[in-house]
Design a protein around this motif. Structure first.
Motif, PDB file in Angstrom:
ATOM      1  N   SER A  73      38.129  41.345  44.577  1.00 49.51           N
ATOM      2  CA  SER A  73      37.469  41.840  45.780  1.00 49.51           C
ATOM      3  C   SER A  73      38.385  41.747  47.001  1.00 49.51           C
ATOM      4  N   GLU A  74      38.049  42.558  48.004  1.00 52.47           N
ATOM      5  CA  GLU A  74      38.808  42.585  49.248  1.00 52.47           C
ATOM      6  C   GLU A  74      38.847  41.190  49.874  1.00 52.47           C
ATOM      7  N   ILE A  79      41.725  36.251  51.370  1.00 51.79           N
ATOM      8  CA  ILE A  79      41.828  34.782  51.360  1.00 51.79           C
ATOM      9  C   ILE A  79      43.185  34.376  50.771  1.00 51.79           C
ATOM     10  N   LEU A  80      43.579  35.059  49.691  1.00 53.19           N
ATOM     11  CA  LEU A  80      44.866  34.731  49.062  1.00 53.19           C
ATOM     12  C   LEU A  80      46.020  35.018  50.026  1.00 53.19           C
ATOM     13  N   ALA A  81      45.933  36.154  50.735  1.00 57.59           N
ATOM     14  CA  ALA A  81      47.005  36.497  51.688  1.00 57.59           C
ATOM     15  C   ALA A  81      47.104  35.418  52.765  1.00 57.59           C
ATOM     16  N   ALA A  82      45.948  34.911  53.219  1.00 55.25           N
ATOM     17  CA  ALA A  82      45.959  33.856  54.248  1.00 55.25           C
ATOM     18  C   ALA A  82      46.598  32.578  53.707  1.00 55.25           C
ATOM     19  N   GLU A  83      46.557  32.397  52.392  1.00 52.88           N
ATOM     20  CA  GLU A  83      47.177  31.215  51.771  1.00 52.88           C
ATOM     21  C   GLU A  83      48.636  31.496  51.397  1.00 52.88           C
ATOM     22  N   GLY A  84      49.132  32.686  51.778  1.00 49.20           N
ATOM     23  CA  GLY A  84      50.532  33.023  51.477  1.00 49.20           C
ATOM     24  C   GLY A  84      50.725  33.593  50.085  1.00 49.20           C
ATOM     25  N   ILE A  85      49.619  33.986  49.427  1.00 53.45           N
ATOM     26  CA  ILE A  85      49.733  34.549  48.065  1.00 53.45           C
ATOM     27  C   ILE A  85      49.481  36.061  48.130  1.00 53.45           C
ATOM     28  N   ARG A  94      45.779  49.836  40.796  1.00 56.22           N
ATOM     29  CA  ARG A  94      45.114  50.793  41.675  1.00 56.22           C
ATOM     30  C   ARG A  94      44.529  50.048  42.861  1.00 56.22           C
ATOM     31  N   GLY A  95      44.685  50.596  44.054  1.00 51.89           N
ATOM     32  CA  GLY A  95      43.950  50.092  45.214  1.00 51.89           C
ATOM     33  C   GLY A  95      42.643  50.868  45.281  1.00 51.89           C
ATOM     34  N   ILE A  96      41.536  50.160  45.328  1.00 53.11           N
ATOM     35  CA  ILE A  96      40.222  50.821  45.298  1.00 53.11           C
ATOM     36  C   ILE A  96      39.698  50.945  46.734  1.00 53.11           C
ATOM     37  N   ARG A 118      42.135  47.657  49.763  1.00 56.10           N
ATOM     38  CA  ARG A 118      42.535  46.273  49.502  1.00 56.10           C
ATOM     39  C   ARG A 118      41.787  45.676  48.321  1.00 56.10           C
ATOM     40  N   ILE A 119      40.831  46.422  47.734  1.00 51.67           N
ATOM     41  CA  ILE A 119      40.216  45.947  46.489  1.00 51.67           C
ATOM     42  C   ILE A 119      41.228  46.295  45.398  1.00 51.67           C
ATOM     43  N   ALA A 120      41.576  45.293  44.593  1.00 54.24           N
ATOM     44  CA  ALA A 120      42.659  45.512  43.635  1.00 54.24           C
ATOM     45  C   ALA A 120      42.103  45.682  42.223  1.00 54.24           C
TER      46      ALA A 120
END
Ligand SMILES: Cc1cc2nc3c(=O)[nH]c(=O)nc-3n(C[C@H](O)[C@H](O)[C@H](O)COP(=O)(O)OP(=O)(O)OC[C@H]3O[C@@H](n4cnc5c(N)ncnc54)[C@H](O)[C@@H]3O)c2cc1C
Length: 327
Positions: A73-74, A79-85, A94-96, A118-120
């Motif tokens: 999910s987006e 959340i992962l991006a905020a953790e540097g992932i 595919r980006g949904i 940003r939904i992967a």
């Protein structure tokens, strides 16, 4: 020798040199490892973490995959991006940007507010059976496991078949050898019934989650057909078919992933779903209901959380401990 009595909680705080075993290297086990080692580093604690899992996420096919629709999910991506992932572009197939809901009465498209895709949509393993996997390309589970190993965890390719206690500390009995003793054992074994039994025996009061059968089929339609027929949408189906709860078709590169949930998931249900006007209208001309999927599995879906998912020196996380909401 096999004595699980401890010291009434004394000495159970993790200290420098404590040994932690993570049984199961799927997302729950890898996330636990990544964040536990991060926290330990920040607090100056030296932990030894072993991840035990028999699967090799570099190999394509169902034996090395943790069967799933593969939609992240987006909110989780953020959340992962905020953790540097950041999930690599080679892992995302595919980006949904939207969900399309199909019913017997018609269809409706639900766009994501910002259309940033940003939904992967990803494969959990390296890819469906027979897929040519370019060198270095990993599915979601392989990517996360790589991060956990990068933080300093030791990956052990083995399945845990039993637990014994040595002076109150658990030892893990693998197929190949015995591991431990450990100060903490983290169960992250998903819904594998044999593994859940091992932990029910070891923890005492722990009882496994309730699970329902689902089906996943990967159809190799080719990238052009997938793009033309499905676009950047996850297609969900609420149809009046016996035993069907819901279904989804998800675009991923050359493949369309069909996910089916229901009260009785079998070949009859799959055939009637693939013959339904809603599915036929979506899939390419010439696609027949009898088409053999490139890869298929009948995984379990967690529908109700476990009880007592912890005991002295044990904690159960991910699907074997909790249940979560699905999109
Ligand atoms: C049909 C279906 C569709 C789904 N679609 C989605 C979706 O689109 N998006 C989403 O977010 N979630 C989805 N899910 C749920 C998702 O798959 C799970 O929530 C997720 O995989 C749980 O992660 P986990 O790490 O707890 O367990 P798992 O992913 O099951 O990983 C468990 C790991 O433990 C290992 N293991 C098991 N037993 C042992 C043992 N004895 N010793 C050592 N290792 C062991 C296994 O090899 C595996 O690698 C879906 C589930 C199903 C069934």
């Amino acid at each position: 020798m096999s004595d699980r009595s401890d010291h009434n909680g004394a000495g159970m705080k993790l200290a420098n040199g404590s040994r932690v075993a993570v049984v199961g290297g799927g997302p729950a086990g890898s996330f636990f490892t990544i964040f536990a080692l991060d926290l330990a580093e920040r607090t100056g604690l030296e932990l030894e973490v072993d991840i035990l899992d028999p699967k090799d996420f570099h190999q394509a096919g169902p034996a090395h995959c943790n069967h799933c629709g593969g939609i992240v999910s987006e909110s989780l991506v953020q959340i992962l991006a905020a953790e540097g992932i950041s999930i690599p572009t080679t892992t995302v197939h595919r980006g949904i940007d939207s969900y399309v809901l199909h019913t017997d009465a018609g269809s409706v498209r639900l766009e994501t507010p910002l259309q940033e895709m940003r939904i992967a949509a990803m494969h959990r393993g390296a890819g469906p059976k027979g897929a040519a996997v370019p060198s270095g390309h990993l599915g979601f589970d392989g990517f996360l496991q790589g991060l956990a190993v990068g933080k300093g965890a030791r990956l052990v390719c083995d399945a845990v078949a039993g637990v014994e206690f040595r002076e109150g500390r658990p030892e893990l009995i693998g197929r190949n050898e015995r591991y431990g003793p450990y100060d903490l054992v983290v169960g992250a074994v998903g819904l594998n019934p044999h593994s859940l039994k091992v932990f029910e025996n070891a923890l005492g009061r722990y009882r496994r989650p309730t699970a329902a059968k689902a089906a996943i089929c990967e159809f190799r339609l080719g990238a052009d057909s997938v793009h033309r027929c499905l676009g950047n949408s996850m297609h969900t189906f609420l149809l009046n078919l016996p035993h069907l709860t819901c279904a989804a078709v998800i675009p991923k590169g050359d493949y369309a992933t069909l996910v089916v949930l229901g009260s009785r998931v079998d070949k009859t249900l799959l055939q009637s779903l693939l013959r339904s006007p809603a599915l036929k209208a979506l899939l390419p001309d010439g696609f027949v209901a009898e088409e053999k999927p490139a890869c298929q599995c009948l995984p379990q879906l967690n529908v109700q959380a476990a009880t007592h998912p912890y005991a002295d020196r044990f904690v159960m996380i991910g699907d074997c401990g909790v249940s979560k909401l699905y999109k």
